[in-house]
Design an enzyme around this catalytic site. Structure first.
Site, short mmCIF file in Angstrom:
data_model
loop_
_atom_site.label_atom_id
_atom_site.label_comp_id
_atom_site.label_asym_id
_atom_site.label_seq_id
_atom_site.Cartn_x
_atom_site.Cartn_y
_atom_site.Cartn_z
N ARG A 42 0.81 -1.13 0.03
CA ARG A 42 0.09 0.17 0.11
C ARG A 42 0.95 1.43 0.00
NH1 ARG A 42 -3.37 -2.91 3.36
NH2 ARG A 42 -1.60 -4.29 3.05
N THR A 43 2.02 1.35 0.83
CA THR A 43 2.66 2.57 0.80
C THR A 43 3.13 2.99 -0.67
OG1 THR A 43 3.32 1.99 3.10
CG2 THR A 43 4.46 3.88 2.16
N LYS A 90 23.78 -6.02 -7.61
CA LYS A 90 25.19 -6.18 -8.24
C LYS A 90 26.39 -5.70 -7.43
CE LYS A 90 23.62 -5.86 -13.09
NZ LYS A 90 23.49 -4.89 -13.95
N ARG A 104 12.28 3.50 1.35
CA ARG A 104 11.80 2.63 2.45
C ARG A 104 13.19 1.74 2.61
NH1 ARG A 104 6.82 -1.10 3.45
NH2 ARG A 104 5.97 0.93 4.30
N HIS A 153 7.72 5.70 10.55
CA HIS A 153 7.08 5.67 9.28
C HIS A 153 5.87 6.93 9.14
CE1 HIS A 153 4.89 4.14 5.81
NE2 HIS A 153 4.46 2.91 6.22
#
Lengths: 228, 320
Positions: B66-67, B94, B116, B144
């Site tokens: 959702r975020t 990588k 995030r 958050h």
């Protein structure tokens, strides 16, 4: 990417209770800042303004609105399918008053809404401060209707341009007409009002201030100038 | 109302990294701005031209439904161009460093980076090393902020206010950035905050934030206006902080009988994704007191408000 022109600005329209339009109020520092009448009202703050000429009093405003109301009825051959939408802030109360007058003449009250055009402005990134966003309150379907957009002053036409875009995002009106209390000239876009209370020639250095009793406790229109 | 001063304050902020250092006025400005934004989401034409020509990039080093989607849609509804870096298929695999990845993205020209990361403080580090504006979409167990903002918007929408409410936060407080941001935000509005969960999941020092710790649900819920149920984060549970999910649900799952202890018109929030039958019973999740679905819509509205507010102002002023 952002506009770096040195400007001072603040959101006066948002700062309810701060009347920037009294004789001791403050206004734009730079004539460029007056590019948009609405924008001009919102900018700070370093130069004081004073009333130069009063161009309309309470009775004058009432007569002008009465005439506009009659013209709206005449042009639309009645008020079937007509709705009024005011542009925040002072277009809102003016639209309500026009609806009151139309109702008293025709016995039918056209629907009334309020449009917030902040998100449609073309100068957002040029402003140092974000103006406040308020709600758009148009609680009827505008599709197929004849919408009369109402504002207090038309100047560059940029506010009306934003208003047209905001309106069309709500639906597809049959036609849109424009009613303004004051046309002060200096258009920068090909926009022309259908109903005008009074044409007032101004210079770009002046500010046209419309006070309505719903917001400012009195009805009057003045031309203000900067105190040198 | 002094709104000019408030918006000035907001415009000088380059990043939003947490609610800890955000003022009440800024929070109110975001929540007030989210109201007209929510109207736009409900319209037939869900687009305004406000952020035309602006770029937003989302970089999620941890999973999200959702975020990330909500930031992406929020940007699109405002006409910004949004793009997502899929970390699991990117050069990060990588061995590219965080700093190099961010620099590379910055050189592509976006204005806002939504990030995030599993490491606490990663967005703070990035914010110091990039000219992009950074929004923290969750960093480790720290904060958050946009989740707390949408929780506060949901609370205010239903309750009419935030000030001085009683709020219970239930579950894994230790690992929860949602809890931490909610505590920072709600405490600024004088809320009485209680937490409840297994003792191994309650961090020390909560009393210093004015938070009351309870070790059973009944004590935490008695008389509260808002219950915020946290997800049990199975991905952070390798060390056995509780014996089993069954035991957890036995002791800490929110059930209908708990609601009778709360205030009459109490509401239930959950940041999602839910573990039904673990921290919340389906009866509650699907009931009238739960705002869980509304929270998702509110999340888009709050993020639209934030993107709009953060994109204003002159960059030279903000950097100062």
């Amino acid at each position: 990417m952002r506009d770096r022109r040195p400007r001072e600005s603040a959101d006066a329209r948002a700062a309810e209770g701060t009347d920037l339009r009294t004789s001791k109020s403050v206004g734009p520092t730079n004539p460029r800042d007056q590019a948009d009448q609405k924008g001009a009202k919102e900018r700070t703050v370093l130069v004081e303004l004073r009333d130069k000429t009063q161009i309309m009093d309470e009775m004058g405003m009432k007569r002008a609105l009465t005439r506009i109301a009659h013209e709206i009825i005449e042009t639309n051959k009645g008020v079937q399918g007509v709705a009024l939408v005011g542009i925040r802030r002072r277009g809102g109360p003016l639209a309500v008053r026009l609806a009151d007058l139309i109702e008293s003449f025709e016995g039918i009250r056209p629907p009334v809404g309020v449009l917030d055009i902040t998100l449609y402005r073309d100068d957002l990134t040029a402003l140092a401060n974000q103006p406040l966003v308020h709600r758009t309150e148009v609680h009827f379907d505008i599709t197929g209707m004849s919408i009369v957009l109402v504002d207090d002053v038309i100047y560059t036409g940029r506010t009306v341009r934003a208003g047209l875009d905001a309106l069309i995002d709500l639906g597809r009106p049959r036609r849109i007409q424009l009613a303004v209390l004051i046309d002060r000239g200096h258009r920068e876009l090909p926009i022309k009002p259908d109903f005008v209370g009074k044409n007032v020639p101004t210079s770009r250095e002046e500010v046209v201030s419309v006070c309505v009793r719903e917001i400012d406790d009195e009805d009057k229109v003045t031309i203000q100038e900067r105190i040198q | 109302m002094g709104i000019s001063a408030q918006s000035t304050q907001f415009d000088r902020r380059k990043d939003l990294l947490g609610l800890k250092d955000v003022s009440n006025e800024e929070i109110e400005l975001i929540l007030n701005t989210a109201l007209p934004m929510k109207d736009i989401i409900r319209r037939e034409i869900k687009k305004v031209p406000t952020l035309r020509g602006k770029g937003i990039i989302t970089v999620f080093y941890e999973n999200s439904t959702r975020t990330r989607t909500s930031f992406e849609l929020a940007g699109k509804y405002l006409s910004a161009d949004t793009s997502n870096l899929a970390v699991s298929t990117s050069s990060v695999q990588k061995g590219e460093t965080l700093r190099d990845t961010i620099k590379t993205l910055e050189m592509m020209g976006p204005d806002i980076l939504v990030m995030r990361h599993s490491m606490t403080g990663a967005p703070h580090y990035v914010a110091k090393n990039t000219s992009m504006r950074v929004i923290n979409a969750g960093d480790g167990t720290n904060e958050h902020p946009t989740q707390a903002l949408l929780d506060m918007f949901s609370i205010r929408e239903r309750k009419g206010r935030i000030d001085n409410l009683k709020v219970a936060i239930l579950g894994d407080i230790l690992h929860s950035r949602v809890a931490r941001s909610n505590i920072y935000g709600l405490a600024k509005f004088g809320c009485e905050i209680r937490v409840a969960g297994p003792p191994t999941m309650i961090p020390p020092g909560l009393d210093r934030l004015g938070v009351k710790t309870c070790f059973n649900l009944d004590d935490a819920i008695r008389g509260v206006d808002v219950i915020n149920v946290l997800r049990i984060q199975r991905e952070r549970q390798q060390t056995g902080l509780f014996p089993s999910l069954d035991e957890y649900s036995e002791l800490y799952m929110l059930r209908p009988e708990h609601l009778s202890l709360a205030a009459d018109d109490a509401i239930v929030l959950h940041p999602g994704p839910m573990n039904r039958g673990v921290e919340i019973s389906s009866d509650i999740a699907d009931g009238d007191t739960a705002l869980i679905n509304e929270q998702v819509t509110n999340g888009v509205a709050v993020r639209m408000a934030l993107l709009f507010l953060m994109m204003g102002g002159r960059k030279d002023e903000i950097a100062a």
